[in-house]
Design a protein around this motif. Structure first.
Motif, PDB file in Angstrom:
ATOM      1  N   ARG B  19       0.817  -1.210   0.000  1.00  0.00           N
ATOM      2  CA  ARG B  19       0.000   0.000   0.000  1.00  0.00           C
ATOM      3  C   ARG B  19       0.855   1.266   0.000  1.00  0.00           C
ATOM      4  O   ARG B  19       0.407   2.338  -0.394  1.00  0.00           O
ATOM      5  CB  ARG B  19      -0.951   0.010   1.206  1.00  0.00           C
ATOM      6  CG  ARG B  19      -2.111  -0.924   0.996  1.00  0.00           C
ATOM      7  CD  ARG B  19      -2.943  -1.164   2.217  1.00  0.00           C
ATOM      8  NE  ARG B  19      -4.016  -2.091   1.875  1.00  0.00           N
ATOM      9  CZ  ARG B  19      -5.279  -1.717   1.624  1.00  0.00           C
ATOM     10  NH1 ARG B  19      -5.638  -0.471   1.739  1.00  0.00           N
ATOM     11  NH2 ARG B  19      -6.179  -2.613   1.260  1.00  0.00           N
ATOM     12  N   ARG B 153       4.542   2.446   6.223  1.00  0.00           N
ATOM     13  CA  ARG B 153       4.219   3.537   5.289  1.00  0.00           C
ATOM     14  C   ARG B 153       5.236   4.670   5.445  1.00  0.00           C
ATOM     15  O   ARG B 153       5.796   5.177   4.473  1.00  0.00           O
ATOM     16  CB  ARG B 153       2.791   4.037   5.550  1.00  0.00           C
ATOM     17  CG  ARG B 153       2.400   5.337   4.846  1.00  0.00           C
ATOM     18  CD  ARG B 153       2.299   5.195   3.343  1.00  0.00           C
ATOM     19  NE  ARG B 153       1.226   4.319   2.902  1.00  0.00           N
ATOM     20  CZ  ARG B 153       0.027   4.723   2.460  1.00  0.00           C
ATOM     21  NH1 ARG B 153      -0.262   6.000   2.405  1.00  0.00           N
ATOM     22  NH2 ARG B 153      -0.874   3.851   2.067  1.00  0.00           N
ATOM     23  N   GLU B 185      -5.436   3.840   2.639  1.00  0.00           N
ATOM     24  CA  GLU B 185      -5.581   3.707   1.181  1.00  0.00           C
ATOM     25  C   GLU B 185      -4.221   3.426   0.558  1.00  0.00           C
ATOM     26  O   GLU B 185      -3.221   3.988   0.990  1.00  0.00           O
ATOM     27  CB  GLU B 185      -6.036   5.055   0.600  1.00  0.00           C
ATOM     28  CG  GLU B 185      -7.376   5.527   1.052  1.00  0.00           C
ATOM     29  CD  GLU B 185      -8.453   5.083   0.089  1.00  0.00           C
ATOM     30  OE1 GLU B 185      -8.118   4.894  -1.100  1.00  0.00           O
ATOM     31  OE2 GLU B 185      -9.595   4.892   0.522  1.00  0.00           O
ATOM     32  N   PRO B 186      -4.180   2.597  -0.470  1.00  0.00           N
ATOM     33  CA  PRO B 186      -2.914   2.458  -1.194  1.00  0.00           C
ATOM     34  C   PRO B 186      -2.553   3.798  -1.833  1.00  0.00           C
ATOM     35  O   PRO B 186      -3.439   4.518  -2.280  1.00  0.00           O
ATOM     36  CB  PRO B 186      -3.237   1.432  -2.286  1.00  0.00           C
ATOM     37  CG  PRO B 186      -4.520   0.799  -1.900  1.00  0.00           C
ATOM     38  CD  PRO B 186      -5.258   1.774  -1.042  1.00  0.00           C
TER      39      PRO B 186
END
Lengths: 245, 374
Positions: B19, B153, B185-186
Motif C-alpha cells: 500500500r 508507510r 488507502e494504497p
C-alpha cells in the motif's frame, strides 16, 4: 575531407588514466562503439566493478552505478527487473566476477537474466597491486604467489566462462582477447552479439576478454600482448564457448 | 480503500509495504520472518508491475535492492539477525550512494546461529552502524500491529524524502502475533515526487553516475559532512516516542518493541500495587528520542531499562539521561520472553531501591535462572 575515425558519441572526451598497454581503454572504446552502432546510448545502464575499471563512468557517456566488489550481477539484476526495456551491462575484472562475485554471476546466468557481462581477464588483481587472481595461471608470479602459482598451495586457474556455459539460462558466451588488432575486431563483434542477445530478450550473455596488464606483470606493453597470446590463451583459449542465441 | 483485518505482524508489514507503493522485493529464506517474503510472493504474483525475487543469498538480495533503488522503485528486503549481518555491506553502500530502501529485521536469538526465538540482540548492529563507514540508519521499532502498518508507510516515505535506507526492527514474536489493523488507502504511485537522480538511461539529458567512491580525500570529507548534515536534520525532525503514565511517576521503565508491551503489562501490575511507575517507549531507535527522555529524567527518582538482551539500548538511555537520575538494567537474552509479572517484581525492587544503590552484574532472579541485571 571524409572523416574516417572519431571518438564514439558514447565515449566522453576524457583522457584515459589507464597504464600504457592496459586493455581497459581499448575495451571501453569498443563498448562505446557498439552502443553507438546499436543506437542504445539513451537506454543503456552500466555497472562497473570495484577495481581499475571502477572509473569507467568517467569515460563511458551512459548512466552508470557502482556496485560493491563482486555484486555487479545482482545490482544489474535489480536494475533490469525494474526497467525491462533498458540495456543493462556489467563491466568486471577477474577478481570481481570469478572470485568474490562467483555466486552472484552464476545465479544471474542460471536465471537467464537479460543482462550482459563484460569480463576483463588479466590474470591478476590490478588495482590492489598485482596479487594472485582466480585466473592467475600456474607458475605465474604475483605478489601473493611469489614462487609462482602452485596448484596444491594456491589452487588452479578458474575457467568461469566454461562454468557459466553449463547454466541453462546462459545464451551466449565468447572469449576473445585485445592483444592484437584481429582480437580487437573479434571482441567488437562479440560484444555486439552479446548486446543484441539481450535486446532480443534471450537470456544471459557474457564476453570474456583476455587483456594485458603490463604494470603488474612487470612487462613492456609489447611483451604483455605477446604473453596473452602465448601463455594465457593456452589456458583460456579464445573461442565461442556457448551460442544458443 | 482502507482495510480492517486481523493479521499477523509479518503479513501486516507486507500489506502495508504494498500500500506504500513497494513494487520490488528481494529476499532469502530465514526463520522467523518467512511469512513476509511468502506474502510478497503471492501478492506480487497477482500484480503486473511488481517484482518478487528469491535471491541466492542475503548478499545478492541486498544488492538487488540496490539495483531496484537505482532504477527508482520503492523496494524492500527482509531477514532475521544472521541474514541482516550479511546485508550490512549493502546497507553501508545504500547509505553512501544515498539510495532509498526499506530493510526489515525480525530479530532472533544470537550471536551466531543462535535460535529462532524473539530477541533484541541486534540493537547495536541496527543503530550504531552494522556496516562500515560514517553513516546512520533510520531505525523504527514498532510494538503493535497497527504501528507496523503505520511505520512501514512512514519508512518508505522517509527513505525517499531523505534518500537513505530505513530499517524496521521487530522480532519473531511481533511477526507471528495476530492483531486487528486498519490499513490506509494504497498510495497512487503517480502522485509521488519524481526522482530526478535515478538511472533509467540518459534520454534527452546528460548521463548520470551513482557512486560511493571518492578517491580525493577532500571530496570524501565534503561528502561525509553532507551526510552528517542530513543526519542532523533527520535527528531534529523524526525522533518519536510513547510516554505512558509518566505524569506522577517516580520510576520509569524504558523499553522498545515487544519488550515495551511486556513492560507496559508490568507497569499496570505495579500501579495496582500502588507504585507510581510509568513507561518511556522509543518508537525511533535512531534517531533516539534523547531530549524527551532527558526531561523525564529530571522528574523521576529512577529509570530502569528492560531489553531482551544483556543490555544495549541502556547505553543510549544513559547518554540521554546524563546522570540526572540513576539508570539500572534488567534483561533476558537468548530468546527468553519475560512475563509482565516478572517485570512488575523487578519494578517493585527498583522502586524500593534508593537512588544510589544501582546494582551491576548478574543475579539469580526467583531462583530459576540467571538474568542480566546491572
Amino acid at each position: 575531407m571524409k572523416k574516417v575515425f572519431s571518438r564514439p558519441e558514447s565515449l566522453k572526451p576524457t583522457p584515459f588514466h589507464y597504464c600504457p598497454g592496459c586493455g581497459h581503454s581499448i575495451i571501453h572504446r569498443v563498448v562505446a562503439e557498439v552502443i553507438d552502432e546499436l543506437g542504445i546510448r539513451e537506454r543503456t545502464i552500466g555497472v562497473p566493478p570495484a577495481g581499475c575499471a571502477v572509473l569507467a563512468y568517467n569515460y563511458l557517456d551512459v548512466d552508470m552505478a557502482e556496485a560493491p566488489h563482486g555484486r555487479a550481477a545482482a545490482v544489474a539484476t535489480g536494475i533490469k527487473r525494474v526497467l525491462l526495456d533498458r540495456v543493462v551491462f556489467t563491466y568486471q575484472g577477474d577478481g570481481d566476477i570469478a572470485a568474490i562475485g562467483t555466486a552472484e554471476t552464476i545465479h544471474a546466468a542460471n536465471r537467464g537474466e537479460r543482462i550482459t557481462s563484460i569480463f576483463v581477464n588479466n590474470a591478476v588483481y590490478g588495482m590492489t597491486g598485482g596479487q594472485m587472481a582466480p585466473t592467475t595461471i600456474l607458475g605465474q608470479v604475483t605478489t601473493t604467489s611469489p614462487g609462482g602459482r602452485a596448484p596444491l598451495r594456491d589452487g588452479n586457474p578458474l575457467d568461469l566462462s566454461e562454468m557459466l556455459a553449463i547454466a541453462a539460462g546462459s545464451v551466449y558466451i565468447e572469449r576473445t582477447s585485445v592483444s592484437s588488432p584481429k582480437g580487437i575486431l573479434r571482441t567488437r563483434r562479440a560484444i555486439r552479439k552479446a548486446f543484441v542477445t539481450q535486446l532480443e530478450d534471450k537470456g544471459f550473455s557474457l564476453v570474456e576478454i583476455l587483456s594485458p596488464c603490463p604494470t603488474n606483470w612487470k612487462m613492456s606493453p609489447t611483451e604483455a600482448a605477446r604473453w596473452v597470446d602465448a601463455r594465457m590463451s593456452e589456458i583460456f583459449p579464445p573461442k565461442v564457448i556457448k551460442d544458443v542465441a | 480503500m482502507t482495510l480492517k483485518k486481523l493479521m499477523r505482524g509479518t503479513h501486516v508489514l507486507g500489506e502495508a509495504a504494498i500500500r506504500a507503493g513497494c513494487r520490488a522485493y528481494f529476499g532469502y529464506p530465514i526463520t522467523p520472518q518467512n511469512e513476509l517474503p511468502e506474502y510478497m510472493a503471492s501478492a506480487f504474483a497477482k500484480m503486473d508491475d511488481a517484482i518478487f525475487m528469491q535471491a541466492e543469498s542475503e548478499l545478492a538480495s541486498i544488492n538487488m535492492v540496490m539495483g531496484a533503488a537505482i532504477a527508482g522503485a520503492r523496494v524492500m528486503t527482509s531477514s532475521s539477525s544472521p541474514g541482516i549481518s550479511l546485508k550490512q555491506e549493502g546497507i553501508s553502500y545504500l547509505a553512501a550512494m544515498e539510495l532509498p530502501a526499506v530493510i526489515v529485521n525480525m530479530m532472533r536469538g544470537g550471536p551466531g546461529l543462535g535460535n529462532i526465538a524473539p530477541s533484541q540482540g541486534d540493537y547495536f548492529q541496527a543503530v550504531k552502524g552494522g556496516g562500515h563507514g560514517d553513516y546512520r540508519l533510520i531505525v523504527f521499532a514498532p510494538a503493535y500491529g497497527q504501528e507496523i502498518a503505520d511505520m512501514t508507510r512512514q519508512a518508505f516515505d522517509l527513505a525517499d524524502n531523505y534518500r537513505t535506507p530505513v530499517m524496521i526492527l521487530g522480532d519473531g514474536m511481533m511477526g507471528q502475533m495476530m492483531e486487528p489493523v486498519v490499513f490506509p488507502e494504497p498510495i497512487d504511485l503517480t502522485s509521488l515526487p519524481r526522482k530526478e537522480w535515478v538511472l533509467d538511461g540518459a534520454k534527452g539529458r546528460p548521463s548520470r553516475i551513482i557512486r560511493s567512491l571518492w578517491l580525493d580525500v577532500d571530496k570524501e570529507e565534503e561528502f561525509n559532512w553532507r551526510l552528517f548534515r542530513k543526519y542532523e536534520m533527520i535527528s531534529r525532525e523524526i525522533p518519536d516516542q510513547e510516554i505512558y503514565l509518566a505524569d506522577d511517576a517516580e520510576l520509569i521503565i524504558v523499553a522498545y518493541g515487544t519488550a515495551a508491551r511486556i513492560a507496559k503489562g508490568g507497569v499496570h501490575r505495579a500501579r495496582s500495587m500502588g507504585l507510581k511507575v510509568g513507561l518511556f517507549r522509543p518508537k525511533t531507535l535512531w534517531p533516539f528520542p534523547a531530549e524527551p527522555l532527558a526531561r523525564l529524567a529530571e522528574a523521576v527518582r529512577h529509570i530502569m531499562v528492560f531489553e531482551m538482551s544483556t543490555g544495549q539500548m541502556v547505553e543510549d538511555v544513559r547518554l540521554a539521561v546524563e546522570g540526572r537520575c540513576p539508570v539500572s538494567f534488567y534483561g533476558r537474552p537468548g530468546g527468553v520472553v519475560s512475563t509482565p509479572e516478572e517485570i512488575a517484581r523487578e519494578l517493585a525492587t527498583a522502586y524500593g531501591m534508593p537512588g544510589s544503590s544501582e546494582t551491576h552484574g548478574r543475579g539469580a532472579l526467583n531462583g530459576r535462572r540467571a538474568v542480566a541485571r546491572r
